[in-house]
Scaffold this motif. Sequence first.
Motif, PDB file in Angstrom:
ATOM      1  N   ALA A 124      -1.090 -21.110 -35.843  1.00  0.00           N
ATOM      2  CA  ALA A 124       0.001 -21.671 -35.014  1.00  0.00           C
ATOM      3  C   ALA A 124       1.367 -20.701 -35.290  1.00  0.00           C
ATOM      4  O   ALA A 124       1.513 -20.123 -36.483  1.00  0.00           O
ATOM      5  N   GLY A 125       1.989 -20.325 -34.167  1.00  0.00           N
ATOM      6  CA  GLY A 125       3.048 -19.349 -34.384  1.00  0.00           C
ATOM      7  C   GLY A 125       3.588 -18.852 -32.820  1.00  0.00           C
ATOM      8  O   GLY A 125       3.169 -19.208 -31.989  1.00  0.00           O
ATOM      9  N   ASP A 126       4.512 -17.783 -33.052  1.00  0.00           N
ATOM     10  CA  ASP A 126       4.994 -17.225 -31.640  1.00  0.00           C
ATOM     11  C   ASP A 126       3.721 -16.608 -31.065  1.00  0.00           C
ATOM     12  O   ASP A 126       3.783 -16.644 -29.616  1.00  0.00           O
ATOM     13  N   ALA A 130       2.936 -17.586 -27.018  1.00  0.00           N
ATOM     14  CA  ALA A 130       3.126 -16.580 -26.218  1.00  0.00           C
ATOM     15  C   ALA A 130       1.566 -16.196 -25.053  1.00  0.00           C
ATOM     16  O   ALA A 130       1.727 -16.330 -24.110  1.00  0.00           O
ATOM     17  N   LEU A 131       0.499 -16.293 -26.010  1.00  0.00           N
ATOM     18  CA  LEU A 131      -0.955 -16.220 -25.660  1.00  0.00           C
ATOM     19  C   LEU A 131      -1.051 -17.356 -24.537  1.00  0.00           C
ATOM     20  O   LEU A 131      -1.686 -17.273 -23.627  1.00  0.00           O
ATOM     21  N   ILE A 132      -0.888 -18.603 -25.176  1.00  0.00           N
ATOM     22  CA  ILE A 132      -1.379 -19.695 -24.298  1.00  0.00           C
ATOM     23  C   ILE A 132      -0.295 -20.004 -23.001  1.00  0.00           C
ATOM     24  O   ILE A 132      -0.987 -20.137 -22.072  1.00  0.00           O
ATOM     25  N   GLN A 133       0.900 -19.515 -23.031  1.00  0.00           N
ATOM     26  CA  GLN A 133       1.672 -19.315 -21.839  1.00  0.00           C
ATOM     27  C   GLN A 133       1.103 -18.195 -20.881  1.00  0.00           C
ATOM     28  O   GLN A 133       1.249 -18.309 -19.535  1.00  0.00           O
ATOM     29  N   VAL A 134       0.813 -17.069 -21.639  1.00  0.00           N
ATOM     30  CA  VAL A 134       0.292 -16.187 -20.679  1.00  0.00           C
ATOM     31  C   VAL A 134      -1.347 -16.545 -19.984  1.00  0.00           C
ATOM     32  O   VAL A 134      -1.407 -16.351 -18.630  1.00  0.00           O
ATOM     33  N   ILE A 135      -1.967 -17.578 -20.629  1.00  0.00           N
ATOM     34  CA  ILE A 135      -3.117 -17.719 -20.291  1.00  0.00           C
ATOM     35  C   ILE A 135      -2.924 -18.979 -18.961  1.00  0.00           C
ATOM     36  O   ILE A 135      -3.364 -18.850 -18.029  1.00  0.00           O
ATOM     37  N   ALA A 136      -1.860 -19.684 -19.150  1.00  0.00           N
ATOM     38  CA  ALA A 136      -1.604 -20.620 -17.972  1.00  0.00           C
ATOM     39  C   ALA A 136      -0.977 -20.016 -16.823  1.00  0.00           C
ATOM     40  O   ALA A 136      -1.203 -20.298 -15.723  1.00  0.00           O
ATOM     41  N   ASN A 137      -0.142 -18.815 -17.083  1.00  0.00           N
ATOM     42  CA  ASN A 137       0.383 -18.096 -15.805  1.00  0.00           C
ATOM     43  C   ASN A 137      -0.801 -17.483 -15.015  1.00  0.00           C
ATOM     44  O   ASN A 137      -0.645 -17.618 -13.925  1.00  0.00           O
ATOM     45  N   ASN A 138      -1.666 -16.856 -15.732  1.00  0.00           N
ATOM     46  CA  ASN A 138      -2.831 -16.205 -14.963  1.00  0.00           C
ATOM     47  C   ASN A 138      -3.717 -17.371 -14.464  1.00  0.00           C
ATOM     48  O   ASN A 138      -4.151 -17.090 -13.280  1.00  0.00           O
ATOM     49  N   MET A 139      -3.741 -18.422 -15.026  1.00  0.00           N
ATOM     50  CA  MET A 139      -4.592 -19.531 -14.295  1.00  0.00           C
ATOM     51  C   MET A 139      -3.850 -20.112 -13.187  1.00  0.00           C
ATOM     52  O   MET A 139      -4.561 -20.378 -12.141  1.00  0.00           O
ATOM     53  N   LYS A 140      -2.437 -20.158 -13.190  1.00  0.00           N
ATOM     54  CA  LYS A 140      -1.741 -20.564 -11.902  1.00  0.00           C
ATOM     55  C   LYS A 140      -2.001 -19.342 -10.802  1.00  0.00           C
ATOM     56  O   LYS A 140      -2.046 -20.040  -9.587  1.00  0.00           O
ATOM     57  N   LYS A 141      -1.965 -18.215 -11.203  1.00  0.00           N
ATOM     58  CA  LYS A 141      -1.980 -17.160 -10.059  1.00  0.00           C
ATOM     59  C   LYS A 141      -3.525 -17.415  -9.539  1.00  0.00           C
ATOM     60  O   LYS A 141      -3.473 -17.160  -8.244  1.00  0.00           O
ATOM     61  N   ARG A 158      -3.108 -29.764 -17.420  1.00  0.00           N
ATOM     62  CA  ARG A 158      -4.397 -30.524 -17.448  1.00  0.00           C
ATOM     63  C   ARG A 158      -5.661 -29.782 -17.516  1.00  0.00           C
ATOM     64  O   ARG A 158      -6.688 -29.984 -18.374  1.00  0.00           O
ATOM     65  N   HIS A 159      -5.687 -28.562 -16.653  1.00  0.00           N
ATOM     66  CA  HIS A 159      -6.917 -27.856 -16.569  1.00  0.00           C
ATOM     67  C   HIS A 159      -7.160 -26.932 -17.861  1.00  0.00           C
ATOM     68  O   HIS A 159      -8.414 -26.711 -18.455  1.00  0.00           O
ATOM     69  N   LEU A 160      -5.861 -26.805 -18.244  1.00  0.00           N
ATOM     70  CA  LEU A 160      -5.964 -26.131 -19.887  1.00  0.00           C
ATOM     71  C   LEU A 160      -6.492 -26.939 -21.025  1.00  0.00           C
ATOM     72  O   LEU A 160      -7.221 -26.265 -21.671  1.00  0.00           O
ATOM     73  N   LYS A 161      -5.928 -27.915 -21.000  1.00  0.00           N
ATOM     74  CA  LYS A 161      -6.448 -28.937 -22.184  1.00  0.00           C
ATOM     75  C   LYS A 161      -7.760 -29.119 -21.901  1.00  0.00           C
ATOM     76  O   LYS A 161      -8.787 -29.292 -23.009  1.00  0.00           O
ATOM     77  N   ASP A 162      -8.342 -29.339 -20.552  1.00  0.00           N
ATOM     78  CA  ASP A 162      -9.785 -29.506 -20.346  1.00  0.00           C
ATOM     79  C   ASP A 162     -10.880 -28.476 -20.965  1.00  0.00           C
ATOM     80  O   ASP A 162     -11.875 -28.622 -21.330  1.00  0.00           O
ATOM     81  N   LEU A 163     -10.344 -27.135 -20.485  1.00  0.00           N
ATOM     82  CA  LEU A 163     -11.024 -25.981 -20.742  1.00  0.00           C
ATOM     83  C   LEU A 163     -10.965 -25.721 -22.453  1.00  0.00           C
ATOM     84  O   LEU A 163     -11.870 -25.286 -22.851  1.00  0.00           O
ATOM     85  N   SER A 164      -9.986 -25.964 -23.011  1.00  0.00           N
ATOM     86  CA  SER A 164      -9.761 -25.752 -24.326  1.00  0.00           C
ATOM     87  C   SER A 164     -10.133 -27.193 -25.030  1.00  0.00           C
ATOM     88  O   SER A 164     -10.180 -27.150 -26.562  1.00  0.00           O
ATOM     89  N   LYS A 165     -10.794 -28.075 -24.573  1.00  0.00           N
ATOM     90  CA  LYS A 165     -11.118 -29.363 -25.084  1.00  0.00           C
ATOM     91  C   LYS A 165     -10.031 -30.054 -26.061  1.00  0.00           C
ATOM     92  O   LYS A 165     -10.164 -30.196 -27.155  1.00  0.00           O
ATOM     93  N   ASN A 166      -9.116 -30.019 -25.229  1.00  0.00           N
ATOM     94  CA  ASN A 166      -7.821 -30.535 -25.961  1.00  0.00           C
ATOM     95  C   ASN A 166      -7.190 -29.853 -26.993  1.00  0.00           C
ATOM     96  O   ASN A 166      -6.228 -30.503 -27.660  1.00  0.00           O
ATOM     97  N   ARG A 167      -7.630 -28.560 -27.425  1.00  0.00           N
ATOM     98  CA  ARG A 167      -6.987 -27.875 -28.516  1.00  0.00           C
ATOM     99  C   ARG A 167      -5.738 -26.760 -27.990  1.00  0.00           C
ATOM    100  O   ARG A 167      -5.198 -26.413 -29.056  1.00  0.00           O
ATOM    101  N   LEU A 168      -5.608 -26.869 -26.708  1.00  0.00           N
ATOM    102  CA  LEU A 168      -4.440 -26.107 -26.232  1.00  0.00           C
ATOM    103  C   LEU A 168      -3.782 -27.236 -25.313  1.00  0.00           C
ATOM    104  O   LEU A 168      -3.930 -27.411 -24.391  1.00  0.00           O
TER     105      LEU A 168
END
Length: 213
Positions: A124-126, A130-141, A158-168
Amino acid sequence: MEYNTSKTHLQMPEYGRIIQQLVERCKEIENRDERNEMAVAIVDFMGQRNPQLRDEENYKHKLWDHLFILAKYDLDVDSPYHILTQEEMKVKPKRMEYPKLQGDFKFYGKSILQLIDKAIELEAGDEKDALIQVIANNMKKSYNVYNKEHVQDEVIFRHLKDLSKNRLDLTVLDSLEKSKIYYATNRTNKSYPRNNPKNQNNRKNIQNNKNRK
């Protein structure tokens, strides 16, 4: 007149009848050394007749396999490679596994799964945020390109939670646009508005320089 239908069946028509006849002649040679020498010459000739094979990996190995196919696996020569039997050649390759992403998530691609696994491993940290938000942005695109429609950020979360099995989880964000990483990844792709005073001043300076010349 001799018709092709009355001639020996071509095991691999792409090599032609001349090579097929050479292989049959090689099988008749009694001296093993001479037979080995002729087999090597035939393989070289096969490579010349099909130069496109040279672009493939291990093309020499394939040529030797083709030689034994032409000989119906009845050729006693010393091959530099493992000689496949007719039974081994008939064995079907193992069925390939399907990618993990299926159904509603297939358009995200395998690289997203790899990034998600990487983010889960980080402490856990910056860097992790940052990586989680990059992943979400790329998923949106990816979602917008594939479905040709604008997607709400809540769907991506919601998709990010499903793909990460509720870990992100990004549900703490109101939207991706309010995250710092969004501006960092998209700022370079945006130009100043046409009514921006800075742009207007730049255009005036350029025009004045032209008039002076």
